[in-house]
Design an enzyme around this catalytic site. Structure first.
Site, PDB file in Angstrom:
ATOM      1  N   CYS A  63      -5.437   4.008   6.574  1.00  0.00           N
ATOM      2  CA  CYS A  63      -4.174   4.738   6.647  1.00  0.00           C
ATOM      3  C   CYS A  63      -4.295   6.224   7.053  1.00  0.00           C
ATOM      4  O   CYS A  63      -4.425   6.539   8.216  1.00  0.00           O
ATOM      5  CB  CYS A  63      -3.416   4.601   5.333  1.00  0.00           C
ATOM      6  SG  CYS A  63      -1.643   4.942   5.475  1.00  0.00           S
ATOM      7  N   GLU A  74      -3.315  -1.993   3.561  1.00  0.00           N
ATOM      8  CA  GLU A  74      -3.673  -1.133   2.442  1.00  0.00           C
ATOM      9  C   GLU A  74      -2.829  -1.540   1.225  1.00  0.00           C
ATOM     10  O   GLU A  74      -1.689  -1.997   1.368  1.00  0.00           O
ATOM     11  CB  GLU A  74      -3.381   0.326   2.803  1.00  0.00           C
ATOM     12  CG  GLU A  74      -3.736   1.330   1.713  1.00  0.00           C
ATOM     13  CD  GLU A  74      -3.373   2.758   2.082  1.00  0.00           C
ATOM     14  OE1 GLU A  74      -3.997   3.673   1.535  1.00  0.00           O
ATOM     15  OE2 GLU A  74      -2.443   2.960   2.906  1.00  0.00           O
ATOM     16  N   LYS A  97     -11.747   5.051   1.103  1.00  0.00           N
ATOM     17  CA  LYS A  97     -10.895   5.973   1.870  1.00  0.00           C
ATOM     18  C   LYS A  97     -11.325   7.423   1.679  1.00  0.00           C
ATOM     19  O   LYS A  97     -11.394   7.929   0.558  1.00  0.00           O
ATOM     20  CB  LYS A  97      -9.444   5.780   1.431  1.00  0.00           C
ATOM     21  CG  LYS A  97      -8.416   6.561   2.239  1.00  0.00           C
ATOM     22  CD  LYS A  97      -7.012   6.203   1.740  1.00  0.00           C
ATOM     23  CE  LYS A  97      -5.928   6.887   2.538  1.00  0.00           C
ATOM     24  NZ  LYS A  97      -4.576   6.516   2.014  1.00  0.00           N
TER      25      LYS A  97
END
Length: 279
Positions: A168, A58, A127
């Site tokens: 993440c 990321e 995300k």
């Protein structure tokens, strides 16, 4: 020429039950050129290991909270073009953990990219779960200040099977991975910039859980060390098999980890514990 190369890739990979994967661990900065040089060196190492798929962390292109720097980065597209050229040069698949993508409302999306060996962007993923947390009086994060949340769960078809995409903080939301597995994912990509504070107590338990409960391989390329914006990330990139075994793990510095992936392990794990049929 591209059609010929695509045909050759498909022919070489047809019915292949094993392949080599690498995760690149970086200490990315606010300097795009510096980040490109770091990734380039590590990519060369991954290629020497005969990797066929390489995963990046990321925030790999720029690690910054500065809107000015994020704007400049997103306009240049320099890092993305660099990765596309590398994928073609080395004839490998490369998954970019995330880059900032500018939206019409002046914020950004934290976007993953999967690039194939002819330089085509196979899929992107934005995300969904943004990192808005309060860890202590001295340590708190508000990702939604600069970013909008994505809305769509994505899988990407690779020659060896479907890859489920996430980033993440998504790791803490198991339902996403159940949906990805239900859509046919055999592998899960979890690029991260996990904080050192949470990483040392939660990271290993979470990535192993996602692998075990879905009977999937997990490829988690991470950021490590102290960054220009003051954040300290945990490192410890991992490759986990569907039974929860750690096939490879990084430490605290920029490096490459690699492992041979045996596709049969997905079917074996799911046959032993058929939890995939229970939701």
């Amino acid at each position: 020429m591209q059609l010929i190369l695509v045909f050759l890739i498909k022919k070489l990979m047809k019915n292949k039950q094993e392949f080599i994967v690498s995760c690149i661990q970086t200490n990315s900065s606010e300097n795009e050129d510096k980040n490109i040089n770091q990734v380039n060196e590590l990519l060369v190492e991954a290629v020497k290991l005969k990797s066929e798929v390489v995963f990046l962390p990321e925030c790999v292109g720029i690690f910054s909270d500065s809107v000015e720097l994020l704007n400049k980065f997103s306009k240049s597209m320099k890092f993305l073009q660099f990765i596309i050229k590398c994928a073609v040069k080395y004839k490998i698949f490369i998954s970019i953990g995330s880059l900032p993508f500018k939206t019409k409302n002046k914020k950004f999306l934290n976007r993953s990219y999967v690039i194939n060996p002819v330089g085509k962007v196979l899929e992107t993923y934005d995300k969904i779960n943004l990192f808005d947390v309060y860890l202590s009086e001295k340590e708190n994060y508000l990702e939604s200040k600069n970013y909008d949340a994505g809305k769509v769960i994505k899988t990407c078809k690779l020659p060896w099977g479907k890859l489920g995409l996430s980033i993440c903080y998504d790791l803490r939301f198991p339902s996403i991975y159940k949906k990805l597995s239900k859509q046919g994912a055999r592998f899960l990509s979890i690029p991260a910039a996990f904080t050192k504070t949470t990483g040392k107590v939660h990271w290993h338990a979470l990535v192993k859980s996602r692998a075990i409960e879905n009977g999937c391989f997990v490829f988690a390329a991470c950021q490590c060390g102290k960054h220009d914006n003051g954040r300290e990330t945990f490192g410890h990139s991992v490759i986990i098999d569907p039974w929860g075994n750690t096939l490879a793990e990084g430490k605290d510095n920029p490096e490459v980890i690699s492992a041979k992936i045996d596709l049969k392990l997905v079917e074996i794990a799911r046959r032993k514990i058929p939890s995939m049929t229970k939701y």
